[in-house]
Design a protein around this motif. Structure first.
Motif, PDB file in Angstrom:
ATOM      1  N   SER A  19       0.798  -1.031   0.027  1.00  0.00           N
ATOM      2  CA  SER A  19      -0.085   0.114   0.125  1.00  0.00           C
ATOM      3  C   SER A  19       0.883   1.270  -0.084  1.00  0.00           C
ATOM      4  O   SER A  19       0.475   2.358   0.411  1.00  0.00           O
ATOM      5  N   GLY A  20       2.063   1.387  -0.553  1.00  0.00           N
ATOM      6  CA  GLY A  20       2.981   2.282  -0.545  1.00  0.00           C
ATOM      7  C   GLY A  20       2.590   3.249  -1.829  1.00  0.00           C
ATOM      8  O   GLY A  20       1.580   2.739  -2.475  1.00  0.00           O
ATOM      9  N   GLU A  43      -2.054  -5.231   2.651  1.00  0.00           N
ATOM     10  CA  GLU A  43      -1.070  -4.835   3.208  1.00  0.00           C
ATOM     11  C   GLU A  43      -0.375  -5.507   4.253  1.00  0.00           C
ATOM     12  O   GLU A  43      -1.165  -5.784   5.212  1.00  0.00           O
ATOM     13  N   GLY A  45       1.519  -4.583   6.812  1.00  0.00           N
ATOM     14  CA  GLY A  45       1.597  -4.000   8.223  1.00  0.00           C
ATOM     15  C   GLY A  45       0.186  -3.199   8.478  1.00  0.00           C
ATOM     16  O   GLY A  45      -0.693  -3.463   7.682  1.00  0.00           O
ATOM     17  N   MET A 119       6.778   3.238   2.993  1.00  0.00           N
ATOM     18  CA  MET A 119       7.535   4.441   3.506  1.00  0.00           C
ATOM     19  C   MET A 119       7.108   5.596   2.864  1.00  0.00           C
ATOM     20  O   MET A 119       7.716   6.835   3.593  1.00  0.00           O
ATOM     21  N   HIS A 122       6.295   8.023   5.730  1.00  0.00           N
ATOM     22  CA  HIS A 122       7.580   8.562   6.542  1.00  0.00           C
ATOM     23  C   HIS A 122       8.515   9.193   5.816  1.00  0.00           C
ATOM     24  O   HIS A 122       9.506   9.844   6.161  1.00  0.00           O
ATOM     25  N   TRP A 123       8.545   9.342   4.274  1.00  0.00           N
ATOM     26  CA  TRP A 123       9.559   9.923   3.376  1.00  0.00           C
ATOM     27  C   TRP A 123       9.576  11.633   3.543  1.00  0.00           C
ATOM     28  O   TRP A 123       8.905  12.184   4.066  1.00  0.00           O
ATOM     29  N   THR A 124      10.933  11.896   3.133  1.00  0.00           N
ATOM     30  CA  THR A 124      10.942  13.205   2.988  1.00  0.00           C
ATOM     31  C   THR A 124      10.426  13.982   1.992  1.00  0.00           C
ATOM     32  O   THR A 124      10.387  15.293   1.782  1.00  0.00           O
ATOM     33  N   ALA A 126      10.997  14.502  -1.395  1.00  0.00           N
ATOM     34  CA  ALA A 126      11.632  15.007  -2.485  1.00  0.00           C
ATOM     35  C   ALA A 126      11.330  14.494  -3.811  1.00  0.00           C
ATOM     36  O   ALA A 126      11.309  12.989  -3.723  1.00  0.00           O
ATOM     37  N   VAL A 275       7.975 -11.921  -3.385  1.00  0.00           N
ATOM     38  CA  VAL A 275       6.800 -12.562  -3.532  1.00  0.00           C
ATOM     39  C   VAL A 275       6.720 -13.091  -4.747  1.00  0.00           C
ATOM     40  O   VAL A 275       6.198 -14.473  -4.928  1.00  0.00           O
ATOM     41  N   THR A 485      10.905   8.069  -6.054  1.00  0.00           N
ATOM     42  CA  THR A 485       9.535   7.686  -5.843  1.00  0.00           C
ATOM     43  C   THR A 485       8.718   8.446  -7.200  1.00  0.00           C
ATOM     44  O   THR A 485       7.791   7.857  -7.579  1.00  0.00           O
TER      45      THR A 485
END
Ligand code: FAD
Length: 504
Positions: A19-20, A43, A45, A119, A122-124, A126, A275, A485
């Motif tokens: 699910s990112g 997902e 998590g 992620m 949580h990412w920055t 950019a 996977v 990304t």
């Protein structure tokens, strides 16, 4: 005791694993352009907040933020929050091998996140575009540029939000003096996935932004379902075609099958090939060409006179956030610089030495490395990880050319630092342990032809398996330094349209 059964079994048109941002981009484009398709996203998590995929930096309560980061740090920590975080990973991530941290051996800092949003919570944020040979040559320019524009829309990317942040213009001017570039390689504000709220505060784009209407219960409709704490153990294939997936509810241990003619595996660059491996796929390139972006860092401080000169101006009073500037990649200088103005010093300073926000600057240069077949993530058929999936190990080393690029990046950081002001300590710019970039690519790489050097075609469909698509940074086939990304979301948008063509 775990049970294997066909209950609850359900039929979907598309199952998305992970699910990112990449999985979310598939879901969003399918929803926008083929809303009749029934889509299940699974997902491994947990859900971190009511809004699926919300960036944890948007959580106002620091305790809630810390709890969300801890819950993302893998099966051990998320199942027992009182367990100490294993290893020195970044908050919200967990290391593949928490027991090793040796700068040049293998990829000791290889890390993952397990949570709704991946992620992307949580990412920055950019989001630079790839330039020159970072681009994928076999995708025509018009197709790639349109997909990148689409990705900017999905991630809500802008370079304007922090453009007039304190000292930003000063930083860009000093960098431009040292790196006199023109056109798209010129020094500029970093494109970031952020939005400004009506009250002027900043919302960082989490994966919820990519999900768009699918993130809200009222706007989601009844054709999209997200199941958290649900592991995809393997994809079911019959005669080279996808028929569904074997899933496991991690809260109960129940295993069940779901049928679907299309499965998209968007489970990050390490777990997507995992996977596929667990599903019996043994393409030669699977897990190979693994590519990290060696990261050289340092920190500097603007000269006192420059700080004093701007400190009294209206701009400083009006702006609330520190800026991020960008030194783009070029083929001649195969690295890119992320220049982050900070509100506090990353190292301790004297007690009476107060930092004016934005005047301390973190320099992070990401390097492009050669794509080497031997660099790989491997899987063990007989040993399993915490999730019961084939255990991973990484074989990774840098070439002489890579080491030269890293030396050149260190020189570039030194030049940038001298142009900007004074280094915060005596240590020269240094290389972080391999894997620190969190930008791993190539493990399920895209290729123009099925020549043994790629895992999927230009539409992200795995060679020789009808209906199986791969997504995420692992799909990027080129040697890149830019944060990946945006490119992964762009490739996901293209893949989603290929699925629509297939199913409608
Ligand atoms: P992920 O976001 O990693 O999501 C994959 C998901 O798949 C995970 O939630 C995982 O739990 C799930 N999954 C794995 N296996 C299974 C399975 N078998 N079954 C079910 N689910 C599974 N990138 C940038 O471009 N710019 C940046 O500034 C930047 N900064 C970063 C800063 C930090 C602190 C971090 C942590 C990352 C940063 N990144 C940045 C990297 C960026 O977040 C990733 O590139 C992006 O999230 C990748 O998206 P993805 O959907 O491919 O994978």
């Amino acid at each position: 005791m775990e049970t294997t059964s066909d209950k609850p079994s359900q039929a979907f048109d598309v199952v998305i694993v992970g699910s990112g941002p990449s999985g979310a981009a598939y879901a969003r484009v399918l929803h926008e352009e083929a809303p009749m398709l029934r889509v299940l996203m699974v997902e491994a998590g947990p859900l971190l907040s009511e809004q699926p995929g919300l960036h944890v930096k948007n959580l106002p309560d620091p305790h809630a933020r810390a709890a969300a980061q801890l819950a993302s740090q893998g099966p051990v920590t998320s199942l027992s929050p009182e367990t100490p975080v294993p290893g020195p990973g970044r908050p919200g991530t967990f290391l593949l091998r928490p027991d090793v941290l040796a700068p040049l051996a293998g990829m000791p800092a290889a890390a993952m996140s397990s949570n709704v949003g991946g992620m992307g919570a949580h990412w920055t944020c950019a989001c630079p575009r790839p330039g020159e040979s970072e681009r994928i040559a076999f995708l025509d320019d018009g197709t790639l540029d349109a997909a990148l524009s689409d990705a900017e829309r999905l991630l809500s990317v802008t370079a304007l939000v922090f453009e007039d942040a304190p000292f930003s213009a000063e930083v860009r001017q000093r960098l431009a003096g040292e790196f006199p570039r023109t056109g798209s390689a010129a020094i500029q504000s970093m494109p970031l996935a952020v939005q400004t709220r009506s009250d002027g505060t900043i919302m960082w784009s989490g994966t919820d932004v990519v999900l768009g209407p699918l993130a809200g219960p009222e706007t989601r409709g009844d054709h999209f379902e997200l199941r958290d704490q649900t592991l995809c153990q393997r994809v079911l294939l019959d005669d080279g075609r996808v028929t569904g997936a074997v899933l496991k509810d991690l809260t109960t241990g129940t295993e069940y099958t779901t049928s679907a003619p299309v499965v998209v595996v968007a489970a990050d660059a390490l777990r997507t090939p995992q996977v596929l491996f667990a599903s019996g796929i043994r393409l030669r390139a699977l897990g190979r060409y693994l590519n990290d972006q060696p990261q050289v860092i340092s920190a500097v401080r603007l000269p006192t006179e420059a700080v004093k000169a701007e400190a009294g101006t209206a701009v400083v009073g009006a702006a609330r956030h520190s800026g991020v500037s960008w030194v783009p990649y070029t083929d001649q200088e195969p690295f890119h610089g992320q220049v982050m103005q900070l509100d506090a010093s990353p190292i301790p300073l004297a007690e009476d030495d107060a930092v004016v926000p934005g005047s301390v600057i973190g320099l992070g240069w990401f390097c492009a490395t050669e794509t080497v077949e031997e660099n790989r993530v491997e899987f063990d058929e007989n040993v399993t990880d915490h999730y019961g999936m084939p255990r991973m190990s990484i074989q990774y080393s840098l070439t002489w050319k890579d080491l030269r690029t890293i030396d050149e990046a260190k020189e570039a950081v030194t030049r940038a630092g001298k142009a900007l002001g004074t280094f915060l300590d005596d240590r020269p710019p240094f290389l972080l342990p391999a894997g620190s970039s969190l930008h791993y690519q190539g493990s399920v790489r895209m290729g123009q032809y099925d020549d043994g050097r790629s895992v999927c075609g230009p539409d992200s469909q795995v060679w020789g398996t009808g209906g199986l698509y791969v997504a995420g940074n692992g799909v990027i086939p080129t040697s890149t330094a830019c944060n990946p990304t945006l490119t992964s979301v762009a490739l996901a948008a293209l893949g989603a349209r290929a699925i629509i063509d297939r199913l409608t």
